[in-house]
Design a protein around this motif. Sequence first.
Motif, PDB file in Angstrom:
ATOM      1  N   GLN A 242      60.457  27.474 -22.340  1.00  0.00           N
ATOM      2  CA  GLN A 242      59.893  28.376 -23.347  1.00  0.00           C
ATOM      3  C   GLN A 242      60.587  28.195 -24.697  1.00  0.00           C
ATOM      4  O   GLN A 242      59.926  28.137 -25.739  1.00  0.00           O
ATOM      5  CB  GLN A 242      60.020  29.822 -22.863  1.00  0.00           C
ATOM      6  CG  GLN A 242      59.457  30.860 -23.811  1.00  0.00           C
ATOM      7  CD  GLN A 242      60.529  31.547 -24.636  1.00  0.00           C
ATOM      8  OE1 GLN A 242      61.603  31.885 -24.132  1.00  0.00           O
ATOM      9  NE2 GLN A 242      60.244  31.765 -25.891  1.00  0.00           N
ATOM     10  N   VAL A 243      61.900  28.074 -24.685  1.00  0.00           N
ATOM     11  CA  VAL A 243      62.661  27.897 -25.927  1.00  0.00           C
ATOM     12  C   VAL A 243      62.295  26.588 -26.613  1.00  0.00           C
ATOM     13  O   VAL A 243      62.047  26.547 -27.827  1.00  0.00           O
ATOM     14  CB  VAL A 243      64.182  27.951 -25.651  1.00  0.00           C
ATOM     15  CG1 VAL A 243      64.974  27.515 -26.886  1.00  0.00           C
ATOM     16  CG2 VAL A 243      64.594  29.348 -25.230  1.00  0.00           C
ATOM     17  N   LEU A 244      62.229  25.505 -25.859  1.00  0.00           N
ATOM     18  CA  LEU A 244      61.897  24.195 -26.440  1.00  0.00           C
ATOM     19  C   LEU A 244      60.494  24.198 -27.047  1.00  0.00           C
ATOM     20  O   LEU A 244      60.277  23.651 -28.128  1.00  0.00           O
ATOM     21  CB  LEU A 244      62.006  23.103 -25.371  1.00  0.00           C
ATOM     22  CG  LEU A 244      63.416  22.742 -24.911  1.00  0.00           C
ATOM     23  CD1 LEU A 244      63.356  21.737 -23.765  1.00  0.00           C
ATOM     24  CD2 LEU A 244      64.247  22.175 -26.064  1.00  0.00           C
ATOM     25  N   LEU A 245      59.550  24.801 -26.356  1.00  0.00           N
ATOM     26  CA  LEU A 245      58.173  24.844 -26.865  1.00  0.00           C
ATOM     27  C   LEU A 245      58.073  25.722 -28.109  1.00  0.00           C
ATOM     28  O   LEU A 245      57.357  25.388 -29.053  1.00  0.00           O
ATOM     29  CB  LEU A 245      57.224  25.332 -25.781  1.00  0.00           C
ATOM     30  CG  LEU A 245      56.973  24.330 -24.644  1.00  0.00           C
ATOM     31  CD1 LEU A 245      56.238  24.992 -23.491  1.00  0.00           C
ATOM     32  CD2 LEU A 245      56.179  23.131 -25.153  1.00  0.00           C
ATOM     33  N   THR A 246      58.791  26.821 -28.116  1.00  0.00           N
ATOM     34  CA  THR A 246      58.790  27.700 -29.282  1.00  0.00           C
ATOM     35  C   THR A 246      59.359  26.990 -30.505  1.00  0.00           C
ATOM     36  O   THR A 246      58.882  27.166 -31.623  1.00  0.00           O
ATOM     37  CB  THR A 246      59.609  28.975 -29.000  1.00  0.00           C
ATOM     38  OG1 THR A 246      59.054  29.646 -27.872  1.00  0.00           O
ATOM     39  CG2 THR A 246      59.592  29.907 -30.189  1.00  0.00           C
ATOM     40  N   GLN A 247      60.368  26.173 -30.280  1.00  0.00           N
ATOM     41  CA  GLN A 247      61.002  25.430 -31.371  1.00  0.00           C
ATOM     42  C   GLN A 247      60.279  24.129 -31.688  1.00  0.00           C
ATOM     43  O   GLN A 247      60.690  23.383 -32.573  1.00  0.00           O
ATOM     44  CB  GLN A 247      62.466  25.135 -31.007  1.00  0.00           C
ATOM     45  CG  GLN A 247      63.321  26.379 -30.859  1.00  0.00           C
ATOM     46  CD  GLN A 247      64.717  26.076 -30.349  1.00  0.00           C
ATOM     47  OE1 GLN A 247      64.992  24.984 -29.831  1.00  0.00           O
ATOM     48  NE2 GLN A 247      65.613  27.037 -30.482  1.00  0.00           N
ATOM     49  N   GLN A 248      59.199  23.854 -30.954  1.00  0.00           N
ATOM     50  CA  GLN A 248      58.405  22.632 -31.141  1.00  0.00           C
ATOM     51  C   GLN A 248      59.223  21.370 -30.891  1.00  0.00           C
ATOM     52  O   GLN A 248      59.009  20.331 -31.521  1.00  0.00           O
ATOM     53  CB  GLN A 248      57.771  22.603 -32.532  1.00  0.00           C
ATOM     54  CG  GLN A 248      56.663  23.639 -32.725  1.00  0.00           C
ATOM     55  CD  GLN A 248      55.468  23.399 -31.793  1.00  0.00           C
ATOM     56  OE1 GLN A 248      54.707  22.446 -31.967  1.00  0.00           O
ATOM     57  NE2 GLN A 248      55.298  24.266 -30.805  1.00  0.00           N
ATOM     58  N   GLU A 249      60.152  21.463 -29.955  1.00  0.00           N
ATOM     59  CA  GLU A 249      60.920  20.293 -29.498  1.00  0.00           C
ATOM     60  C   GLU A 249      60.107  19.659 -28.368  1.00  0.00           C
ATOM     61  O   GLU A 249      60.465  19.741 -27.191  1.00  0.00           O
ATOM     62  CB  GLU A 249      62.303  20.732 -29.017  1.00  0.00           C
ATOM     63  CG  GLU A 249      63.206  21.286 -30.097  1.00  0.00           C
ATOM     64  CD  GLU A 249      63.848  20.184 -30.932  1.00  0.00           C
ATOM     65  OE1 GLU A 249      63.657  18.985 -30.598  1.00  0.00           O
ATOM     66  OE2 GLU A 249      64.528  20.514 -31.912  1.00  0.00           O
ATOM     67  N   LEU A 250      59.020  18.998 -28.739  1.00  0.00           N
ATOM     68  CA  LEU A 250      58.033  18.607 -27.738  1.00  0.00           C
ATOM     69  C   LEU A 250      58.449  17.412 -26.881  1.00  0.00           C
ATOM     70  O   LEU A 250      58.010  17.300 -25.743  1.00  0.00           O
ATOM     71  CB  LEU A 250      56.685  18.338 -28.408  1.00  0.00           C
ATOM     72  CG  LEU A 250      56.072  19.549 -29.129  1.00  0.00           C
ATOM     73  CD1 LEU A 250      54.654  19.239 -29.595  1.00  0.00           C
ATOM     74  CD2 LEU A 250      56.065  20.791 -28.229  1.00  0.00           C
ATOM     75  N   VAL A 251      59.259  16.522 -27.405  1.00  0.00           N
ATOM     76  CA  VAL A 251      59.760  15.417 -26.573  1.00  0.00           C
ATOM     77  C   VAL A 251      60.610  15.987 -25.442  1.00  0.00           C
ATOM     78  O   VAL A 251      60.416  15.662 -24.258  1.00  0.00           O
ATOM     79  CB  VAL A 251      60.585  14.415 -27.406  1.00  0.00           C
ATOM     80  CG1 VAL A 251      61.189  13.349 -26.490  1.00  0.00           C
ATOM     81  CG2 VAL A 251      59.720  13.754 -28.465  1.00  0.00           C
ATOM     82  N   LYS A 252      61.541  16.859 -25.800  1.00  0.00           N
ATOM     83  CA  LYS A 252      62.416  17.467 -24.793  1.00  0.00           C
ATOM     84  C   LYS A 252      61.625  18.360 -23.847  1.00  0.00           C
ATOM     85  O   LYS A 252      61.889  18.395 -22.638  1.00  0.00           O
ATOM     86  CB  LYS A 252      63.525  18.266 -25.483  1.00  0.00           C
ATOM     87  CG  LYS A 252      64.514  17.412 -26.264  1.00  0.00           C
ATOM     88  CD  LYS A 252      65.570  18.274 -26.930  1.00  0.00           C
ATOM     89  CE  LYS A 252      66.556  17.426 -27.722  1.00  0.00           C
ATOM     90  NZ  LYS A 252      67.566  18.262 -28.414  1.00  0.00           N
ATOM     91  N   ALA A 253      60.641  19.083 -24.378  1.00  0.00           N
ATOM     92  CA  ALA A 253      59.822  19.962 -23.540  1.00  0.00           C
ATOM     93  C   ALA A 253      59.016  19.157 -22.533  1.00  0.00           C
ATOM     94  O   ALA A 253      58.872  19.549 -21.370  1.00  0.00           O
ATOM     95  CB  ALA A 253      58.886  20.803 -24.416  1.00  0.00           C
ATOM     96  N   ASP A 254      58.503  18.012 -22.971  1.00  0.00           N
ATOM     97  CA  ASP A 254      57.729  17.152 -22.076  1.00  0.00           C
ATOM     98  C   ASP A 254      58.618  16.595 -20.965  1.00  0.00           C
ATOM     99  O   ASP A 254      58.243  16.599 -19.788  1.00  0.00           O
ATOM    100  CB  ASP A 254      57.103  16.006 -22.874  1.00  0.00           C
ATOM    101  CG  ASP A 254      56.248  15.104 -22.012  1.00  0.00           C
ATOM    102  OD1 ASP A 254      55.155  15.537 -21.604  1.00  0.00           O
ATOM    103  OD2 ASP A 254      56.680  13.972 -21.723  1.00  0.00           O
ATOM    104  N   GLN A 255      59.794  16.144 -21.319  1.00  0.00           N
ATOM    105  CA  GLN A 255      60.732  15.600 -20.338  1.00  0.00           C
ATOM    106  C   GLN A 255      61.162  16.681 -19.345  1.00  0.00           C
ATOM    107  O   GLN A 255      61.254  16.428 -18.135  1.00  0.00           O
ATOM    108  CB  GLN A 255      61.944  15.007 -21.051  1.00  0.00           C
ATOM    109  CG  GLN A 255      61.620  13.782 -21.886  1.00  0.00           C
ATOM    110  CD  GLN A 255      62.760  13.355 -22.795  1.00  0.00           C
ATOM    111  OE1 GLN A 255      63.716  14.114 -23.022  1.00  0.00           O
ATOM    112  NE2 GLN A 255      62.685  12.144 -23.330  1.00  0.00           N
TER     113      GLN A 255
END
Length: 237
Positions: A103-116
Amino acid sequence: MQNQIRVQLLELNENTKSNSIKKQLEIIETIQNDDSIHLKVLSDLFCERFSKSNYTSNCVDGLIYSKLLNSKNKEIIEFITSLCPEGIVPLRSAKQMNYKDLQVLLTQQELVKADQLTQRKLVQLAGVNAQNRNWLYFTDISKIPAQDLQTIDKLWHAHSKGKFGLFVQRQIWLSVGKDWEKFWHKIGWEVNHIPCRYPDEFHWNSYGPRGHLPLFNQLRGVQVLSALFNHKAWEDY
């Protein structure tokens, strides 16, 4: 201009045909992260929406939440963090999986990390020993609880302006008659019938093609995605 945006924001809760999801997103997007006046109006609006007894989050709430949380106003950040410390999507899991990090990664738009992270969580949910392999076989998919797939999907959907997620991908797949080549092209995983190379040729922001994320390795075949799209999680979803 400021008064116009203020009026538009205050009308976001009105159930009118002209007040479409797309229009709401466009209005919210115009607000800068240092615009304290409109951010305050937005936070009051969010509080009103969030406090309703029948509240169910959608991509509009996801954008409002991200806008407020990533603003430069300390008071607003503290307010939104206090109002919904776990985010706007209920982090439900049949296997006690923690989705706060996603949730935190997606909120921050850290999409590479969120995908991994999404891929790692799916492997864990399927009961695969990550030391032996960090990918899924199609036979693993049925072991993933429906509740967890739905939570992952809702997180992606809420924090991508409604563009990403497993269910969106499934809808696109069905819309092209389950034709995988058309599907790859539609979601931007292939260009001129050539698979995109990871990670540089993929779009890591919410402006990518609808259904672009999360990623799955189509070079290993279609069985994993087919199993995901046919999972019981999407029955009556």
